[in-house]
Design an enzyme around this catalytic site. Structure first.
Site, PDB file in Angstrom:
ATOM      1  N   ARG A  75     -16.514 -21.880  22.128  1.00 30.91           N
ATOM      2  CA  ARG A  75     -15.170 -21.822  21.656  1.00 30.91           C
ATOM      3  C   ARG A  75     -14.402 -22.701  21.506  1.00 30.91           C
ATOM      4  NH1 ARG A  75     -12.018 -17.578  25.080  1.00 30.91           N
ATOM      5  NH2 ARG A  75     -13.236 -15.785  24.054  1.00 30.91           N
ATOM      6  N   ARG A 144      -5.243 -21.548  28.000  1.00 28.12           N
ATOM      7  CA  ARG A 144      -6.128 -21.471  26.743  1.00 28.12           C
ATOM      8  C   ARG A 144      -5.376 -22.248  25.526  1.00 28.12           C
ATOM      9  NH1 ARG A 144      -9.824 -17.110  27.872  1.00 28.12           N
ATOM     10  NH2 ARG A 144     -10.310 -17.014  29.970  1.00 28.12           N
ATOM     11  N   LYS A 207      -6.872 -16.585  33.884  1.00 27.54           N
ATOM     12  CA  LYS A 207      -6.644 -17.260  32.592  1.00 27.54           C
ATOM     13  C   LYS A 207      -5.243 -17.333  32.514  1.00 27.54           C
ATOM     14  CE  LYS A 207      -9.086 -14.116  30.129  1.00 27.54           C
ATOM     15  NZ  LYS A 207      -9.641 -13.291  29.232  1.00 27.54           N
ATOM     16  N   LYS A 209      -2.162 -17.833  29.110  1.00 29.83           N
ATOM     17  CA  LYS A 209      -2.061 -17.868  27.531  1.00 29.83           C
ATOM     18  C   LYS A 209      -0.658 -18.084  27.175  1.00 29.83           C
ATOM     19  CE  LYS A 209      -6.168 -15.064  26.918  1.00 29.83           C
ATOM     20  NZ  LYS A 209      -6.797 -13.835  26.155  1.00 29.83           N
ATOM     21  N   CYS A 426     -11.961  -6.827  17.432  1.00 25.58           N
ATOM     22  CA  CYS A 426     -12.606  -7.780  18.368  1.00 25.58           C
ATOM     23  C   CYS A 426     -13.945  -7.879  18.009  1.00 25.58           C
ATOM     24  CB  CYS A 426     -12.474  -7.597  19.569  1.00 25.58           C
ATOM     25  SG  CYS A 426     -13.608  -6.244  20.210  1.00 25.58           S
ATOM     26  N   CYS A 432     -20.958  -9.477  22.835  1.00 31.45           N
ATOM     27  CA  CYS A 432     -19.789  -9.368  23.862  1.00 31.45           C
ATOM     28  C   CYS A 432     -20.678  -8.477  25.101  1.00 31.45           C
ATOM     29  CB  CYS A 432     -18.630  -8.777  23.494  1.00 31.45           C
ATOM     30  SG  CYS A 432     -17.419  -8.562  25.124  1.00 31.45           S
ATOM     31  N   CYS A 471     -13.788  -2.194  24.078  1.00 28.91           N
ATOM     32  CA  CYS A 471     -13.270  -2.078  25.609  1.00 28.91           C
ATOM     33  C   CYS A 471     -11.994  -2.215  25.731  1.00 28.91           C
ATOM     34  CB  CYS A 471     -14.225  -2.951  26.380  1.00 28.91           C
ATOM     35  SG  CYS A 471     -13.735  -4.440  26.876  1.00 28.91           S
ATOM     36  N   CYS A 475      -8.859  -7.729  23.509  1.00 28.41           N
ATOM     37  CA  CYS A 475      -9.068  -9.020  22.660  1.00 28.41           C
ATOM     38  C   CYS A 475      -8.465  -9.004  21.541  1.00 28.41           C
ATOM     39  CB  CYS A 475     -10.369  -9.371  22.742  1.00 28.41           C
ATOM     40  SG  CYS A 475     -11.161  -9.605  24.156  1.00 28.41           S
TER      41      CYS A 475
HETATM   42 FE1  SRM Z   1     -11.002 -11.823  24.999  1.00 25.90          FE
HETATM   43  C1  SRM Z   1     -12.981 -11.581  27.312  1.00 25.90           C
HETATM   44  C2  SRM Z   1     -13.477 -12.316  22.765  1.00 25.90           C
HETATM   45  C3  SRM Z   1      -8.751 -13.081  22.460  1.00 25.90           C
HETATM   46  C4  SRM Z   1      -8.520 -10.404  26.556  1.00 25.90           C
HETATM   47  N1  SRM Z   1     -12.796 -12.002  25.170  1.00 25.90           N
HETATM   48  C5  SRM Z   1     -13.776 -11.940  26.310  1.00 25.90           C
HETATM   49  C6  SRM Z   1     -15.230 -12.280  26.164  1.00 25.90           C
HETATM   50  C7  SRM Z   1     -15.302 -13.613  26.574  1.00 25.90           C
HETATM   51  C8  SRM Z   1     -16.180 -11.542  26.854  1.00 25.90           C
HETATM   52  C9  SRM Z   1     -16.529 -11.804  28.341  1.00 25.90           C
HETATM   53  O1  SRM Z   1     -15.667 -12.137  29.195  1.00 25.90           O
HETATM   54  O2  SRM Z   1     -17.621 -11.934  28.405  1.00 25.90           O
HETATM   55  C10 SRM Z   1     -15.151 -11.975  24.572  1.00 25.90           C
HETATM   56  C11 SRM Z   1     -16.199 -12.784  23.830  1.00 25.90           C
HETATM   57  C12 SRM Z   1     -17.039 -11.930  22.747  1.00 25.90           C
HETATM   58  C13 SRM Z   1     -17.987 -12.601  21.918  1.00 25.90           C
HETATM   59  O3  SRM Z   1     -19.092 -12.254  21.906  1.00 25.90           O
HETATM   60  O4  SRM Z   1     -17.437 -13.278  21.242  1.00 25.90           O
HETATM   61  C14 SRM Z   1     -13.900 -12.147  24.213  1.00 25.90           C
HETATM   62  N2  SRM Z   1     -11.224 -12.586  23.059  1.00 25.90           N
HETATM   63  C15 SRM Z   1     -12.169 -12.552  22.442  1.00 25.90           C
HETATM   64  C16 SRM Z   1     -12.174 -13.191  20.870  1.00 25.90           C
HETATM   65  C17 SRM Z   1     -13.159 -13.821  20.196  1.00 25.90           C
HETATM   66  C18 SRM Z   1     -11.862 -11.674  20.141  1.00 25.90           C
HETATM   67  C19 SRM Z   1     -11.691 -11.743  18.818  1.00 25.90           C
HETATM   68  O5  SRM Z   1     -12.166 -10.939  17.981  1.00 25.90           O
HETATM   69  O6  SRM Z   1     -10.839 -12.821  18.109  1.00 25.90           O
HETATM   70  C20 SRM Z   1     -10.484 -13.641  21.234  1.00 25.90           C
HETATM   71  C21 SRM Z   1     -10.823 -15.195  21.442  1.00 25.90           C
HETATM   72  C22 SRM Z   1      -9.523 -16.007  21.581  1.00 25.90           C
HETATM   73  C23 SRM Z   1      -9.740 -17.359  21.691  1.00 25.90           C
HETATM   74  O7  SRM Z   1      -9.894 -18.014  20.757  1.00 25.90           O
HETATM   75  O8  SRM Z   1      -9.029 -18.005  22.633  1.00 25.90           O
HETATM   76  C24 SRM Z   1     -10.042 -12.823  22.311  1.00 25.90           C
HETATM   77  N3  SRM Z   1      -8.912 -11.427  24.866  1.00 25.90           N
HETATM   78  C25 SRM Z   1      -8.224 -12.121  23.782  1.00 25.90           C
HETATM   79  C26 SRM Z   1      -6.993 -11.690  23.697  1.00 25.90           C
HETATM   80  C27 SRM Z   1      -5.964 -11.711  22.633  1.00 25.90           C
HETATM   81  C28 SRM Z   1      -5.035 -12.989  22.916  1.00 25.90           C
HETATM   82  O9  SRM Z   1      -5.077 -13.786  23.775  1.00 25.90           O
HETATM   83  O10 SRM Z   1      -3.932 -13.154  22.167  1.00 25.90           O
HETATM   84  C29 SRM Z   1      -6.888 -10.773  24.850  1.00 25.90           C
HETATM   85  C30 SRM Z   1      -5.778 -10.100  25.435  1.00 25.90           C
HETATM   86  C31 SRM Z   1      -4.454 -10.769  25.935  1.00 25.90           C
HETATM   87  C32 SRM Z   1      -4.713 -10.894  27.244  1.00 25.90           C
HETATM   88  O11 SRM Z   1      -5.446 -11.889  27.699  1.00 25.90           O
HETATM   89  O12 SRM Z   1      -4.091 -10.189  28.126  1.00 25.90           O
HETATM   90  C33 SRM Z   1      -8.223 -10.978  25.567  1.00 25.90           C
HETATM   91  N4  SRM Z   1     -10.913 -11.270  26.822  1.00 25.90           N
HETATM   92  C34 SRM Z   1      -9.792 -10.644  27.461  1.00 25.90           C
HETATM   93  C35 SRM Z   1      -9.896  -9.997  28.746  1.00 25.90           C
HETATM   94  C36 SRM Z   1      -9.245  -9.220  29.522  1.00 25.90           C
HETATM   95  C37 SRM Z   1      -8.201 -10.117  30.309  1.00 25.90           C
HETATM   96  C38 SRM Z   1      -7.254  -9.275  31.471  1.00 25.90           C
HETATM   97  O13 SRM Z   1      -6.344  -9.812  31.840  1.00 25.90           O
HETATM   98  O14 SRM Z   1      -7.999  -8.276  31.911  1.00 25.90           O
HETATM   99  C39 SRM Z   1     -11.311 -10.282  28.979  1.00 25.90           C
HETATM  100  C40 SRM Z   1     -12.203  -9.958  30.006  1.00 25.90           C
HETATM  101  C41 SRM Z   1     -11.754 -10.987  31.497  1.00 25.90           C
HETATM  102  O15 SRM Z   1     -11.223 -12.096  31.193  1.00 25.90           O
HETATM  103  O16 SRM Z   1     -12.313 -10.368  32.323  1.00 25.90           O
HETATM  104  C42 SRM Z   1     -11.884 -11.036  27.787  1.00 25.90           C
HETATM  105 FE1  SF4 Z   2     -15.731  -7.867  24.293  1.00 29.12          FE
HETATM  106 FE2  SF4 Z   2     -13.673  -5.923  25.110  1.00 29.12          FE
HETATM  107 FE3  SF4 Z   2     -12.886  -8.366  24.241  1.00 29.12          FE
HETATM  108 FE4  SF4 Z   2     -13.982  -6.733  22.504  1.00 29.12          FE
HETATM  109  S1  SF4 Z   2     -12.208  -6.470  23.901  1.00 29.12           S
HETATM  110  S2  SF4 Z   2     -14.551  -8.957  22.565  1.00 29.12           S
HETATM  111  S3  SF4 Z   2     -15.488  -5.608  23.537  1.00 29.12           S
HETATM  112  S4  SF4 Z   2     -14.330  -8.025  26.145  1.00 29.12           S
END
Ligand code: SRM
Ligand code: SF4
Length: 550
Positions: A75, A144, A207, A209, A426, A432, A471, A475
């Site tokens: 990324r 991030r 993390k 943000k 997402c 994922c 899930c 995201c």
């Molecule tokens: Fe996310 C984890 C994809 C934005 C909350 N996110 C993941 C992972 C890396 C899965 C993993 O940990 O194994 C996903 C990778 C999937 C893949 O195959 O590509 C993933 N997140 C994404 C992306 C690519 C979704 C998308 O469709 O665009 C976004 C990448 C953003 C970037 O460029 O940095 C993405 N993730 C977000 C957002 C939205 C935002 O940041 O505005 C959130 C919600 C906001 C937040 O953080 O509260 C988000 N991602 C999570 C979480 C839950 C965090 C938490 O506080 O519980 C995880 C899981 C974790 O961190 O344990 C996670």
């Molecule tokens: Fe993966 Fe859940 Fe984030 Fe979707 S919302 S990319 S299923 S971690």
């Protein structure tokens, strides 16, 4: 006996990592396996990289007693989402040569490369470095990618905001040389012992943000992040920012200790104070965040556990200039300004709809090739939006014509329906590891059915924000959508209703574990009632809230 809670294993990994090195160099050199050790899988995230496997192939490979089909996802760090055309072309080439031949625009204005096998990882990062980009801190327990309302070329106000995003991103970068050393085979820096003046050796508990918005657009969803800034503008100049903190989307099904939360106001700072405020907020979280339980380690829980008044006091104690009272600011919506727009300098900017951020070629629809041609033929810039769309910026009249012709020649429409344009999914399956249900691969067909449902009631022009995730991690920020779908099991989703069109209200669960038939059957009478008894200009989320349906 002490009642100090035991630190999580990730804290030990960080402590022992020698500033994020661990055994990454050795693990990447090991060619017998496509994977790396479990501890290194945690560490490599700090460098913007995840180990994944193709989940479509898991069962078949297990049957044949084969290892999982491992590859890495990388990324980028792109504050504000801005890429020069040279950078865009290099990323396009990289995806063909080292990845799965697609670019995935993310909800944080970045690009992900999927399917990078181990032997391709270092060459891929070298290609990224060659065009002055990196993946540093794109994941991991650090700040991030910093987002902002995009398009610094539109007017000086947007340029000012982009400057703040870059300044914060640079200031909060980890100072370790590990990224260059591990991935670019950089020389070991031995002259001075490294230190992390802001983070310390164990970085943040989780993390972190940051986002910046220019009202009336809330296109970065300011209430969904740990820390956000809302631009206050006077005489066409950003004079300062309202500051909000403690937002976050992530939750875990069945764990009441976790939940999405909206950021709350902590005050106002002058334009030049934004970086200092970021450092103050980050260091409060560094010092007081929960390092025992990763599920409760985000800033939102630190604020929830200790109180907003305590938090503000802590932040102010670290600032030379204290936060002032927040100023008036109002948002209209959280979508992108789609289509063509003309800037103060007469140049044109196209916000192009990219369904769920996936830039690819498929049959007669050749988006990826079209964007490559546009970049080759025109002196334009590219800006990724937080709604997974792409702005092709700085086109003169000739370029505008060429862009339209090139897109048409490659089967790419400039616009989609209002419903589709406002929707996001997402990534989820097959890459994922945490996905419980499909998202990116399923939402487009559900939108087609919802378009039909809305047009039955004459609502085809009514924008409704629909967001889906595979899930509960959130995201695609589904908990602030007017209709949110959160994956629960294969083919089944919790349906949430009632978010505000400007992203300022959380929605609520309306139906749990619903399959497609249940989703459509449940929504049908609500849409009919909305068509009949909504107030003028009332959004669907506001309607179901006013009527106390949710
Ligand atoms: Fe996310 C984890 C994809 C934005 C909350 N996110 C993941 C992972 C890396 C899965 C993993 O940990 O194994 C996903 C990778 C999937 C893949 O195959 O590509 C993933 N997140 C994404 C992306 C690519 C979704 C998308 O469709 O665009 C976004 C990448 C953003 C970037 O460029 O940095 C993405 N993730 C977000 C957002 C939205 C935002 O940041 O505005 C959130 C919600 C906001 C937040 O953080 O509260 C988000 N991602 C999570 C979480 C839950 C965090 C938490 O506080 O519980 C995880 C899981 C974790 O961190 O344990 C996670
Ligand atoms: Fe993966 Fe859940 Fe984030 Fe979707 S919302 S990319 S299923 S971690």
């Amino acid at each position: 006996m002490t009642d100090t809670p035991k630190l999580s294993h990730n804290e030990t990994i960080k402590t022992k990592s020698r500033f994020l090195r661990g055994t990454l160099a050795e693990g990447l050199a090991e060619v017998a396996s496509g994977a790396i050790s479990e501890d290194d899988q945690q560490l490599i995230k700090f460098h913007g990289i995840y180990l994944q496997d193709d989940r479509d192939l898991r069962a078949e490979r297990a049957k044949r007693k084969l290892d999982k089909a491992y590859s890495f996802m990388a990324r980028l760090r792109v504050p504000g989402g801005v890429l020069s055309r040279e950078q865009y072309l290099a990323m396009d080439k990289l995806s063909d040569e080292r990845g799965n031949a697609t670019l995935r625009l993310t909800t944080r204005q970045s690009i992900q490369f999927h399917g990078v096998i181990k032997t391709n990882l270092k060459p891929a990062l070298r290609q990224i470095d060659n065009v002055l980009l990196d993946t540093i801190a794109a994941c991991g327990d650090v700040n991030r990618n910093v987002m902002c309302t995009p398009n610094e070329f539109l007017s000086p106000v947007y340029a000012q905001v982009e400057q703040t995003a870059r300044a914060i991103s640079t200031h909060l970068l980890p100072r370790t040389f590990a990224w260059r050393e591990v991935f670019l085979d950089g020389e070991k820096i031995t002259a001075e012992p490294e230190s992390e003046p802001i983070y310390g050796a164990t970085y943040l508990p989780r993390k972190f943000k940051i986002a910046i918005a220019v009202p009336p657009q809330n296109d970065v969803d300011v209430f969904a992040h740990d820390l956000s800034y809302i631009a206050i503008i006077k005489n066409d100049e950003v004079i300062g920012y309202n500051v909000v903190a403690g937002g976050g989307m992530g939750a875990t099904h069945g764990d009441p200790e976790t939940h999405p939360r909206l950021a709350e106001s902590i005050g106002y700072c002058a334009y030049d104070e934004a970086v200092a405020v970021a450092e103050a907020v980050v260091t409060v979280q560094r010092d007081y965040g929960n390092r025992a339980n990763r599920r409760r380690a985000r800033l939102k829980y630190t604020i929830e556990d200790r109180g907003l008044a305590w938090f503000k006091e802590q932040v102010n104690a670290r600032l030379v200039t204290k936060l002032q009272r927040a100023r008036a600011a109002k948002f209209a919506d959280n979508g992108d300004r789609m289509g063509w727009h003309t800037g103060a300098d007469g140049l044109h900017h196209l916000t192009l709809f990219i369904e769920n951020g996936r830039v690819a070629d498929a049959g007669d629809w050749r988006l990826k090739t079209a964007l490559k041609r546009i970049a080759e033929q025109n002196p334009v810039s590219f800006i990724i939006t937080a709604n997974q769309n792409l702005i092709i910026a700085r086109a003169d009249a000739d370029a505008r014509q060429d862009i339209e012709a090139t897109l048409a020649a490659h089967g790419v429409a400039l616009r989609a329906s209002v419903l589709r344009e406002a929707a996001m999914a997402c990534v989820a399956l097959p890459t994922c590891a945490l996905a419980l249900a499909e998202s990116e691969r399923y939402l487009p067909s559900l939108i087609t059915k919802l378009e039909a449902l809305l047009s039955q009631h004459g609502l085809e022009k009514q924008p409704v924000t629909i967001r889906m995730t595979g899930c509960p991690n959130g995201c695609a920020r589904p908990y602030i959508a007017e209709i949110g779908f959160v994956g629960r099991n294969p083919g089944r989703y919790n349906m949430h209703l009632g978010g505000a069109a400007d992203g300022s209200r959380l929605n609520r669960i309306w139906v749990e574990d619903a399959d497609e038939e249940t989703i459509l059957q449940t929504l049908s009478p609500l849409i009919a009632e909305y068509a009949k008894s909504r107030k003028i200009g009332e959004g669907f989320g506001d309607f179901v809230t006013r009527k106390q349906i949710v």
